[in-house]
Design a protein around this motif. Structure first.
Motif: not given
Length: 396
Positions: A69-74, A249-255, A282-286, A341-346
């Motif tokens: 999922a970190q590469a291709a979520p779908a 997905i969230a792990e990839r967004a954080l990276a 924000r990143l720590a919260a994610a 988490a993704v929202d925090q990264v955004l």
């Protein structure tokens, strides 16, 4: 090297990541991803080695799916449905039920299984069906109805479906679960055009007295919650692997967010964003939310694996009557944590990631599909409310 890293090396994931943007843009199924995964034995992941598979546990599969999922979520979400079916079959096999033997044998031959359970308005999901099942004299059934969100729709080899079978007075309503082959009685619509997870191609499937052969009947259960091993395996594998995909997905967004923070610079203050306390928070919260989700997923998944093998000991829990609550609770908490988490990264990464060229923009759309997967927030809260307080009106 871990099992997941060995099965999905970095160079393959980078190829998948490049393709993912194309499939999202063009609304197409990732057939090359499927071919690459098939070649690596992905469809045999949860088949025991004695039956010709890779012999992975559900916990192994959870970790593999997070990585994919970190590469291709779908791609990960679509293949999840095959792993739900084979994971349920593995669970039934391990607890001594024969409901999943045909699935495991098919997966050992690299057949691709899909999952046709969801129906519009059917909040009971596995425990009831608006699809009608009619018995045939040869021991098989026909099923008539409409299934929605059928991932892998263009490419599956076998489709798991359920239908309601009852006598005329509804004295003994039952559900039949079985396998369908592609015939003219199975109509797959080309209607998948969505906000995110576009590559799954989870199209609507109409069943027109579609035949389930006698040998392809997996199990019959009463309507309503029940302890059938295949049903428990489906529910558990579905919820836990769904949670795994959205957490990945969230792990990839954080990276990606960390990369952005360490390179993006404030012109006004002359510092990199990694030194900005608001960005750091924000990143720590994610990261805190993601870590919590992983720990929950791994605990309950390991417990389910142990139930199948009969393992006992410190750290292993048989959740008894609360299995279904924990499956749905983990899915709910992990999915909500992933979205947050993704929202925090955004919020930490700047306006350039509002553009379609940004991977974060795509991840932000893909992660929101988790809102619509069973069990949704309403049903989870209703289930916990019932467990705590009984049926509505029972206290009076």
């Amino acid at each position: 090297m871990s099992f997941a890293e060995d099965l999905l090396p970095d160079d393959l994931l980078e190829t998948f990541r490049e393709r993912a943007a194309v499939h999202d843009r063009e609304n197409t199924f990732p057939e090359l991803d499927l071919a690459d995964l098939r070649e690596r034995g992905y469809l045999r992941l949860l088949v025991p080695t004695v039956l010709g598979g890779l012999g992975a546990s559900l916990l192994d599969a959870s970790r593999v799916q997070r990585r994919l999922a970190q590469a291709a979520p779908a791609t990960a979400l679509a293949l999840n449905m095959h792993l739900v079916v084979t994971g349920a079959a593995l669970h039934a096999h391990l607890v001594g039920a024969d409901a999943g033997e045909r699935v495991l044998a098919g997966a050992a031959e690299d057949l691709l299984f899909a999952f046709g359970i969801s129906e519009a308005g059917n909040e009971a999901m596995l425990f009831d069906a608006s699809t009608r099942a009619d018995a045939r004299e040869d021991g098989g059934y026909t099923v008539t109805g409409t299934k929605i969100f059928t991932s892998l729709a263009p490419v599956w080899d076998r489709l798991v479906v359920h239908g309601r079978l009852a006598d005329a007075t509804e004295v003994d309503p039952r559900l039949v679960f079985g396998l369908l082959e592609r015939t003219d009685a199975v109509e797959v619509l080309d209607d998948w055009d969505t906000h995110g997870m576009r590559g799954t191609q989870s199209r609507t499937t109409r069943l027109h007295a579609a035949p389930i052969a006698a040998q392809d009947v997996l199990t019959l259960t009463p309507v309503g919650p029940n302890p059938d091993p295949l049903v428990r395996g489906i529910f558990g594998a579905f919820e836990l692997l769904i949670a795994s995909v959205y957490t990945g997905i969230a792990e990839r967004a954080l990276a990606v967010g960390v990369q952005v923070a360490t390179t993006r610079r404030s012109v006004t203050r002359g510092i990199v964003h990694a030194d900005d306390p608001d960005i750091r928070r924000r990143l720590a919260a994610a990261a805190i939310g993601i870590d919590g989700a992983i720990l929950q997923i791994e605990k309950v998944t390991a417990d389910l694996d142990a139930l199948g093998t009969g393992s006992t000991g410190p750290g292993i829990t048989d959740h008894g009557a609360r299995w279904f609550l924990h499956f749905s609770g983990v899915k709910s908490r992990a999915t909500e944590a992933a979205i947050a988490a993704v929202d925090q990264v955004l919020r930490a990464s700047g306006g350039s990631h509002f553009f379609r060229r940004s991977e974060l923009e795509r991840l932000s759309r893909d992660v929101r599909a988790g809102l619509y997967h069973p069990s949704d927030e309403e049903s989870v809260h209703a289930s916990y409310g019932k467990a705590l307080l009984g049926e509505v009106g029972s206290a009076g």
